[in-house]
Design a protein around this motif. Sequence first.
Motif, short mmCIF file in Angstrom:
data_model
loop_
_atom_site.label_atom_id
_atom_site.label_comp_id
_atom_site.label_asym_id
_atom_site.label_seq_id
_atom_site.Cartn_x
_atom_site.Cartn_y
_atom_site.Cartn_z
N UNK A 8 0.83 -1.19 0.00
CA UNK A 8 0.00 0.00 0.00
C UNK A 8 0.88 1.25 0.00
N UNK A 9 0.38 2.31 -0.65
CA UNK A 9 1.12 3.57 -0.70
C UNK A 9 0.64 4.45 0.44
N UNK A 10 1.49 4.64 1.43
CA UNK A 10 1.15 5.44 2.61
C UNK A 10 2.03 6.68 2.62
N UNK A 11 1.40 7.83 2.77
CA UNK A 11 2.12 9.08 2.91
C UNK A 11 2.18 9.49 4.37
N UNK A 12 3.38 9.74 4.86
CA UNK A 12 3.58 10.22 6.23
C UNK A 12 3.80 11.72 6.18
N UNK A 13 2.97 12.47 6.89
CA UNK A 13 3.05 13.93 6.88
C UNK A 13 3.86 14.40 8.07
N UNK A 14 5.07 14.85 7.80
CA UNK A 14 5.91 15.41 8.85
C UNK A 14 6.98 14.46 9.34
N UNK A 15 8.20 14.99 9.46
CA UNK A 15 9.28 14.25 10.10
C UNK A 15 9.19 14.49 11.61
N UNK A 74 -0.67 9.21 7.22
CA UNK A 74 -0.41 9.18 8.66
C UNK A 74 0.30 10.48 9.00
N UNK A 75 -0.35 11.30 9.82
CA UNK A 75 0.17 12.64 10.04
C UNK A 75 0.76 12.82 11.43
N UNK A 76 1.76 13.70 11.51
CA UNK A 76 2.23 14.18 12.80
C UNK A 76 1.08 14.93 13.46
N UNK A 77 0.93 14.85 14.77
CA UNK A 77 -0.25 15.42 15.42
C UNK A 77 -0.38 16.93 15.28
N UNK A 78 0.74 17.64 15.13
CA UNK A 78 0.67 19.08 15.10
C UNK A 78 0.21 19.69 13.78
N UNK A 79 0.10 18.88 12.73
CA UNK A 79 -0.31 19.41 11.42
C UNK A 79 -1.79 19.79 11.48
N UNK A 80 -2.10 21.05 11.14
CA UNK A 80 -3.47 21.56 11.26
C UNK A 80 -4.40 20.91 10.24
#
Length: 468
Positions: A8-15, A74-80
């Motif tokens: 599956x292609x998963x994008x992770x938002x934020x290091x 899947x995002x870092x929690x701080x991304x608005x």
Amino acid sequence: MPFDFKGKHVTVAGLGVSGVPAAKVLHGLGARVTVVNDGDDERARAQAADLEALGVTVRLGDGATLPEGTELIVTAPGWKPDKPLFTAAHEAGVPVWGDVELAWRLRRPDAAPWLAVTGTNGKTTTVQMLASILKAAGLRTAAVGNIGVSLLDAVTGDEEYDVLAVELSSYQLHWAPSLRAHSATVLNLAPDHLDWHGSMEAYAADKGRIYEGNRVACVYNVADKATEDLVREADVEEGCRAVGFTLGSPAPSQLGVVDGILVDRAFVEDRQKNAQELAEVSDVNPPAPHNIANALAAAGLARAFGVSAAAVRDGLRAFTPDAHRIAHVADVAGVAYVDDSKATNTHAAEASLAAYESIVWVAGGLAKGATFDELVTGAAKRLRGAVLIGADRALIREALARHAPEVPVVDLDRTDTGAMLQAVQEAQRLARPGDTVLLAPACASMDMFTNYNKRGDAFAEAVRELGA
């Protein structure tokens, strides 16, 4: 779990602290991982190189564009939530999870249940108290989430746990729609992070997600009706109970305080007539009112999990709070100096100011849109004086002029780190034996210091210079 990650292609938002572990876990599960990140600094490039060596694709300086073929973010929690990336995901029907949601979905069938804590203030202390109580009961546990061990490590690692004490921020809860805790608490609610959530109603709703699907107990603050309202609105499992905590004498189904004793009238037989002694107020470190409330909330969650009264007492006695949380630094010439640099908003400062009778208040910093009239009105009778520092100190000065005009105020027109020494010296001049000089800024620190820890360290160092 709904996703078979293989291929599956998963994008992770934020290091950062959540993005890098998420990318590594997903890659290990066979997903094709792309990480997108707004920043392109030296640290980000180093993290990117580490991930690219594993075969993860990283796009630096471009966190707005949805990578083609993305099936999950899947995002870092701080991304608005209003970022263009998420708007594009919504339009494409791509689900968005946070790292907490990912951890929840990756739990093994026999995974340890979660006892979850959120609130505007007191989360970390309460979770640490809870973990101390659970350890005193002989349970394998850890403080995880927004603190300590990462949740992903806790659920995917080799360490086995009986139960987890989980701190969750409003950001994390926003991105965790499937979370279902064993029991949970919202400690308190006050305006905070409204720029992220958009409104107080949205902020409260995200906090309230912690109660969804609770199995045993929803623990709320009797003194903060908004937390009880969130319990009433939650869709919980049949038989889950609402359990209150109060600094007063507890009613049935509550924990509270009677004659200096923490007592339980919730997890006892015939709670209409009986109460169980848990600990003494003096077992709570420090025994400030807001910290006693934290202890009662932690005790409520532990008791919901079946922990004995003796373990509650032993765990509270063993607990040592983190630095910069209403920490006594020293006594100099009969004056106590207390560091509560962690009081970065008005709600936290209100609790800190309520703990002392006669105070020289050291305050100021970045207000983050806060107003100070209510805080000053409540504390006015306790104030011997005030010393103000930081970029937004005028807001506090004006509130003091309106609501406590008799209180002497020293306004230091400085935002350099050395201002703290002068602030402490001015506070010493205003103080009398028996007073408390209290650093409870009610503001963030970044106008002068890297973080609240550095601010508290500067205060403590200045106090030590007084006593030298």
